[in-house]
Design a protein around this motif. Sequence first.
Motif, PDB file in Angstrom:
ATOM      1  N   GLU A 196       0.806  -1.216   0.000  1.00  0.00           N
ATOM      2  CA  GLU A 196       0.000   0.000   0.000  1.00  0.00           C
ATOM      3  C   GLU A 196       0.841   1.268   0.000  1.00  0.00           C
ATOM      4  O   GLU A 196       0.377   2.328  -0.443  1.00  0.00           O
ATOM      5  CB  GLU A 196      -0.938  -0.010   1.210  1.00  0.00           C
ATOM      6  N   THR A 197       2.047   1.207   0.522  1.00  0.00           N
ATOM      7  CA  THR A 197       2.917   2.384   0.576  1.00  0.00           C
ATOM      8  C   THR A 197       4.267   2.044  -0.056  1.00  0.00           C
ATOM      9  O   THR A 197       4.669   0.877  -0.090  1.00  0.00           O
ATOM     10  CB  THR A 197       3.158   2.847   2.024  1.00  0.00           C
ATOM     11  N   PRO A 198       4.992   3.053  -0.572  1.00  0.00           N
ATOM     12  CA  PRO A 198       6.315   2.778  -1.147  1.00  0.00           C
ATOM     13  C   PRO A 198       7.270   2.231  -0.091  1.00  0.00           C
ATOM     14  O   PRO A 198       7.345   2.752   1.029  1.00  0.00           O
ATOM     15  CB  PRO A 198       6.765   4.146  -1.654  1.00  0.00           C
ATOM     16  N   CYS A 199       8.007   1.212  -0.450  1.00  0.00           N
ATOM     17  CA  CYS A 199       8.937   0.548   0.474  1.00  0.00           C
ATOM     18  C   CYS A 199      10.269   0.286  -0.222  1.00  0.00           C
ATOM     19  O   CYS A 199      10.348   0.200  -1.448  1.00  0.00           O
ATOM     20  CB  CYS A 199       8.377  -0.805   0.935  1.00  0.00           C
ATOM     21  N   TYR A 200      11.306   0.148   0.588  1.00  0.00           N
ATOM     22  CA  TYR A 200      12.510  -0.527   0.142  1.00  0.00           C
ATOM     23  C   TYR A 200      12.366  -1.988   0.548  1.00  0.00           C
ATOM     24  O   TYR A 200      11.597  -2.321   1.453  1.00  0.00           O
ATOM     25  CB  TYR A 200      13.759   0.057   0.803  1.00  0.00           C
ATOM     26  N   TYR A 201      13.157  -2.852  -0.092  1.00  0.00           N
ATOM     27  CA  TYR A 201      13.101  -4.271   0.230  1.00  0.00           C
ATOM     28  C   TYR A 201      14.529  -4.785   0.408  1.00  0.00           C
ATOM     29  O   TYR A 201      15.301  -4.862  -0.561  1.00  0.00           O
ATOM     30  CB  TYR A 201      12.373  -5.045  -0.875  1.00  0.00           C
ATOM     31  N   VAL A 202      14.885  -5.054   1.657  1.00  0.00           N
ATOM     32  CA  VAL A 202      16.200  -5.640   1.929  1.00  0.00           C
ATOM     33  C   VAL A 202      16.145  -7.108   1.523  1.00  0.00           C
ATOM     34  O   VAL A 202      15.237  -7.841   1.915  1.00  0.00           O
ATOM     35  CB  VAL A 202      16.584  -5.483   3.415  1.00  0.00           C
ATOM     36  N   TYR A 203      17.100  -7.519   0.714  1.00  0.00           N
ATOM     37  CA  TYR A 203      17.079  -8.870   0.145  1.00  0.00           C
ATOM     38  C   TYR A 203      18.415  -9.539   0.436  1.00  0.00           C
ATOM     39  O   TYR A 203      19.481  -8.976   0.180  1.00  0.00           O
ATOM     40  CB  TYR A 203      16.854  -8.796  -1.361  1.00  0.00           C
ATOM     41  N   ARG A 204      18.329 -10.752   0.971  1.00  0.00           N
ATOM     42  CA  ARG A 204      19.530 -11.527   1.296  1.00  0.00           C
ATOM     43  C   ARG A 204      19.452 -12.881   0.608  1.00  0.00           C
ATOM     44  O   ARG A 204      18.402 -13.521   0.610  1.00  0.00           O
ATOM     45  CB  ARG A 204      19.635 -11.725   2.802  1.00  0.00           C
ATOM     46  N   ILE A 205      20.572 -13.305   0.018  1.00  0.00           N
ATOM     47  CA  ILE A 205      20.674 -14.628  -0.591  1.00  0.00           C
ATOM     48  C   ILE A 205      21.862 -15.338   0.046  1.00  0.00           C
ATOM     49  O   ILE A 205      22.956 -14.775   0.141  1.00  0.00           O
ATOM     50  CB  ILE A 205      20.882 -14.545  -2.111  1.00  0.00           C
ATOM     51  N   VAL A 206      21.643 -16.566   0.479  1.00  0.00           N
ATOM     52  CA  VAL A 206      22.732 -17.428   0.951  1.00  0.00           C
ATOM     53  C   VAL A 206      22.751 -18.642   0.031  1.00  0.00           C
ATOM     54  O   VAL A 206      21.789 -19.415   0.000  1.00  0.00           O
ATOM     55  CB  VAL A 206      22.531 -17.871   2.412  1.00  0.00           C
TER      56      VAL A 206
END
Length: 412
Positions: free
Chosen positions: A84-94
């Motif tokens: 519903e609102t603008p977000c950043y998205y922290v993304y982690r890959i292992v």
Amino acid sequence: MSKIIPFKAVRPTRDKVSLVAARSYQSYTKEQLESRLRDNPFSFLQIVNPGYRFDKDISGEARYSLVKNRYLEFKEDGIFKQDETPCYYVYRIVDREQQEFNGIVAATSALDYETDVIKKHEDTIAYREIIFKDYLKTVGFNAEPVLLTYPDNAVIDSLIKKIQKERAEFEFTTTYRDTHYLWKVDNPKIIEAIQKEFENIPTIYIADGHHRSASSYLLYKDLMDANPDHQGDEPYNFFMSYLIPESDLQIHAFNRLVKDLNGLSKEEFLIQLDTFYRIENRGSMPYQPSKKHHFSMYLDGDFYSLYLRKTIYQIETSLDGLDSQILYKTILNPILGIEDLRNDQRITYINGKKDLVNIKSSVDSGESKVGFVMLPVCVEEMKQIAEDGLTMPPKSTYIEPKLRSGVTIYEF
């Protein structure tokens, strides 16, 4: 100054994300693709391969329209929902080797691409740019972020670590045994801190996704020209990216296989090689090069080390010093007669993560005549090429992480 902003991602529901997420369409074999389309109705592959439903190959505008229809169906069925609102998205890959990649999915400015705030190191092919631009214009979304890298930044790193202390919105493991985590960042103060810190970074670099970046820029130009009320903040002014620090970037080599010796006998070929290289026969055991400007070659059952004669080859630019360029200028073009590295059917590429046995097997089977192995490009070389406004030969880098499509989707 980099303009990196939050956006309202369309995302799978938590219970469906592991089923939706898919590798790049081109990375699947025909059998793998058939299996996933047959057995997984939630796969993002169902969207990008809409002809499967009709048991028919469909291309061009007809395919683009069907892709949009399948996407809308996923939204209508509640598989996808938009924040519903603008977000950043922290993304982690292992990954399966326990390598970690930590970054932020965000919207990146097309104007920054135009003004060279976002720097490139690879050439793109015009017709591929246009095809993907037309695709984006019809479907109205992008589901695979461009991979960008920025100089390590202590403030951004600390913000990412702080966010990762909370429970992840998504956590899933793929059949490749890579584990993916996503945190939604909707706290206004943290969003402001991230945005301001990126504004202090003067240059970021495309690591992977040059064609997607170029196509997104062309789309921006098209839609801006068609909009008499253009303001500069419309969604088409941006494209989705995954930004990671330089220290997280993993760069592997792309090794080369050539189908013939351009009419030369083995002895004639080795004699011509001697002009540029000191050559040593290393026998049948796989042999890796140990330093820059030093190559491994597999030919007729033996591995050879090739040491560049620096008194013969002159390095005047950052491109001249790149091993893939050296190989092209000293062997592939003048001796083996390969001019177009992108389209010549006599040359194939194997990413450097694969064992040298793959090169040996190809030559031993007669599929190829000779194989070449080199060390990977380092981040500083990649950056210098971009800073100098030069471009690497095709398939100079195999870069990780490789992202999954359909986890975050950007709508125009």
